[in-house]
Motif scaffolding. Structure first.
Motif, short mmCIF file in Angstrom:
data_model
loop_
_atom_site.label_atom_id
_atom_site.label_comp_id
_atom_site.label_asym_id
_atom_site.label_seq_id
_atom_site.Cartn_x
_atom_site.Cartn_y
_atom_site.Cartn_z
N TYR A 163 2.23 -10.68 7.50
CA TYR A 163 2.43 -9.89 6.28
C TYR A 163 2.77 -10.81 5.11
N GLN A 164 3.61 -11.81 5.33
CA GLN A 164 3.94 -12.75 4.26
C GLN A 164 2.72 -13.56 3.84
N PHE A 165 1.92 -13.95 4.81
CA PHE A 165 0.69 -14.69 4.54
C PHE A 165 -0.30 -13.83 3.74
N ASN A 166 -0.34 -12.55 4.03
CA ASN A 166 -1.34 -11.63 3.49
C ASN A 166 -0.83 -10.83 2.30
N LYS A 167 0.41 -11.04 1.87
CA LYS A 167 1.07 -10.18 0.91
C LYS A 167 0.33 -10.05 -0.42
N ALA A 168 -0.06 -11.18 -1.03
CA ALA A 168 -0.72 -11.14 -2.34
C ALA A 168 -2.07 -10.43 -2.26
N ARG A 169 -2.81 -10.70 -1.20
CA ARG A 169 -4.11 -10.04 -1.02
C ARG A 169 -3.93 -8.54 -0.81
N LEU A 170 -2.98 -8.17 0.02
CA LEU A 170 -2.76 -6.76 0.31
C LEU A 170 -2.38 -5.98 -0.94
N GLU A 171 -1.57 -6.60 -1.79
CA GLU A 171 -1.16 -5.93 -3.02
C GLU A 171 -2.36 -5.59 -3.90
N GLU A 172 -3.29 -6.53 -4.06
CA GLU A 172 -4.46 -6.26 -4.89
C GLU A 172 -5.47 -5.37 -4.16
N PHE A 173 -5.61 -5.54 -2.86
CA PHE A 173 -6.47 -4.64 -2.10
C PHE A 173 -6.02 -3.19 -2.27
N SER A 174 -4.71 -2.99 -2.26
CA SER A 174 -4.18 -1.64 -2.39
C SER A 174 -4.55 -1.01 -3.73
N ILE A 175 -4.61 -1.84 -4.77
CA ILE A 175 -4.95 -1.35 -6.11
C ILE A 175 -6.44 -1.06 -6.22
N VAL A 176 -7.28 -2.01 -5.85
CA VAL A 176 -8.73 -1.85 -6.06
C VAL A 176 -9.34 -0.84 -5.10
N ASN A 177 -8.67 -0.56 -3.98
CA ASN A 177 -9.16 0.43 -3.03
C ASN A 177 -8.39 1.74 -3.08
N TYR A 178 -7.46 1.85 -4.04
CA TYR A 178 -6.72 3.09 -4.28
C TYR A 178 -5.94 3.54 -3.04
N TYR A 179 -5.28 2.60 -2.36
CA TYR A 179 -4.54 2.96 -1.16
C TYR A 179 -3.27 3.73 -1.51
N SER A 180 -2.98 4.74 -0.72
CA SER A 180 -1.70 5.42 -0.81
C SER A 180 -0.67 4.62 -0.02
N GLU A 181 0.60 5.00 -0.13
CA GLU A 181 1.64 4.31 0.63
C GLU A 181 1.39 4.44 2.13
N GLU A 182 0.91 5.62 2.53
CA GLU A 182 0.60 5.83 3.94
C GLU A 182 -0.52 4.90 4.40
N GLN A 183 -1.55 4.75 3.57
CA GLN A 183 -2.66 3.86 3.93
C GLN A 183 -2.21 2.40 3.99
N LYS A 184 -1.31 2.02 3.08
CA LYS A 184 -0.78 0.65 3.11
C LYS A 184 -0.08 0.38 4.45
N ASN A 185 0.71 1.34 4.89
CA ASN A 185 1.44 1.17 6.14
C ASN A 185 0.49 1.13 7.33
N ILE A 186 -0.54 1.95 7.29
CA ILE A 186 -1.54 1.95 8.37
C ILE A 186 -2.23 0.60 8.44
N ASN A 187 -2.59 0.06 7.28
CA ASN A 187 -3.27 -1.24 7.23
C ASN A 187 -2.39 -2.35 7.80
N LYS A 188 -1.09 -2.29 7.51
CA LYS A 188 -0.17 -3.28 8.06
C LYS A 188 -0.14 -3.22 9.58
N ARG A 189 -0.16 -1.99 10.11
CA ARG A 189 -0.08 -1.81 11.57
C ARG A 189 -1.37 -2.21 12.27
N MET A 190 -2.49 -2.18 11.53
CA MET A 190 -3.80 -2.43 12.14
C MET A 190 -4.26 -3.88 12.01
#
Length: 261
Positions: A163-190
Motif C-alpha cells: 500500500y505504501q509503495f502503491n499509494k500515489a498511484r492509487l490516489e490518482e487511479f481513484s480520481i480518474v476512475n471515479y472510485y468510491s470509498e468502498e471501491q478503494k477498499n476493495i482494490n486494496k484487498r484485491m
C-alpha cells in the motif's frame, strides 16, 4: 454530457502485432498471432481536459520480416458513463488503417489527436523531472532495487508495504476512475488476487529500460509485455507467473522514483 466520462480505445487487429500509445505512454500491446478485438480503458493517461494524442504502431509477428498483406487494423476511441451501462457510448475518434496492398511493409504508424472532457485534474507527471537526462545504468540499478523489493512484498503477501509503495498511484487511479470509498477498499484487498507467493527473485536480464512521456516516466519491460516487472513461478507446473505493471516518475532531484501509473 457525461457526468463521469470514461474513455476507451477500441482496438481491432488481424495479421499484425500492435502497440497503442496514449500521450506518449505505452498503454496496450499485443504480439500474439490471430485476430484481436478489445476495449481498453485509457482514463489513467488523461490528466485533464483538452487535447490528447495517440499513436498506433503495427509490426510483423516475431517470426516474420513484414506485416502480412491481408493485415487489418482499426482504432476507435469512445466515451461513456463510467458506471451506467444502459447509457450508450459516443464515438470520439475513428481511425482505420489502409489495407496493406504493398508488399514488404516492415512497420506502420498512425498518429492523431482527440479531445477529452473530464471533471478532474491530476498532476501525474506534468511537473516531474526529465529522466532521459539521467544515466541509464543508475536508473536500471534503482529499478532493480524496486524489483527486489516487490519480490519480497509478493513473497510475503505484505499488504502494508505494498500500500505504501502503491499509494500515489492509487490516489490518482481513484480520481480518474471515479472510485468510491468502498471501491478503494476493495482494490486494496484485491492487490494479491491472481498472483502467487512462490516466485523466483526478480530477473533484471529479462527486462530493458523504457522511457515515456517525453522523459518523465520510466520503467522496465520484458519482451512482449507491458511496462513493469515480470515474475516467474518457482514451479511452473503448480503456479503461474505474473506482471506487476508500473511506471515511475521523480519529483525531486534527490528524491526516489515514485510509482505513479
Amino acid at each position: 454530457m457525461f457526468k463521469e466520462p470514461y474513455y476507451e480505445a477500441e482496438i481491432k487487429t488481424s495479421g499484425c502485432a500492435v502497440e497503442l500509445y496514449i500521450n506518449g505512454i505505452l498503454s496496450f500491446n499485443n504480439f500474439e498471432r490471430g485476430g484481436m478485438a478489445v476495449d481498453w480503458p485509457i482514463n489513467e493517461f488523461i490528466l485533464e481536459s483538452g487535447e490528447q494524442n495517440f499513436t498506433l504502431k503495427l509490426y510483423p509477428y516475431d517470426d516474420d520480416n513484414f506485416i502480412l498483406e491481408k493485415a487489418t487494423a482499426e482504432l476507435n476511441i469512445f466515451v461513456r458513463e463510467a458506471y451506467l451501462e444502459k447509457v450508450p457510448r459516443e464515438i470520439v475518434s475513428e481511425n482505420k488503417v489502409p489495407l496493406f496492398t504493398e508488399k514488404n511493409v516492415p512497420f506502420y504508424e498512425l498518429s492523431n489527436i482527440f479531445m477529452a472532457k473530464v471533471p478532474y485534474k491530476v498532476e501525474g507527471w506534468k511537473n516531474s523531472l526529465d529522466l532521459s537526462k539521467e544515466k541509464p545504468k543508475e536508473l536500471v540499478n534503482e529499478l532493480q532495487e524496486i524489483g527486489d523489493k516487490l519480490h519480497k512484498i509478493f513473497s510475503t503477501i505484505n499488504y502494508d508495504e505494498y500500500y505504501q509503495f502503491n499509494k500515489a498511484r492509487l490516489e490518482e487511479f481513484s480520481i480518474v476512475n471515479y472510485y468510491s470509498e468502498e471501491q478503494k477498499n476493495i482494490n486494496k484487498r484485491m492487490v494479491f488476487q491472481g498472483t502467487n507467493m512462490y516466485i523466483k527473485p526478480f530477473d533484471i536480464s529479462e527486462h530493458k529500460l523504457v522511457i515515456y512521456a517525453e522523459g518523465r516516466l520510466v520503467s522496465l519491460q520484458a519482451q512482449g509485455q507491458p511496462p513493469g516487472f515480470k515474475f516467474e513461478p518457482i514451479n511452473k507446473k503448480e503456479h503461474d507467473g505474473f506482471i506487476v505493471m508500473a511506471l515511475f516518475h521523480r519529483k525531486d532531484k534527490n528524491g526516489p522514483l515514485i510509482l505513479i501509473r
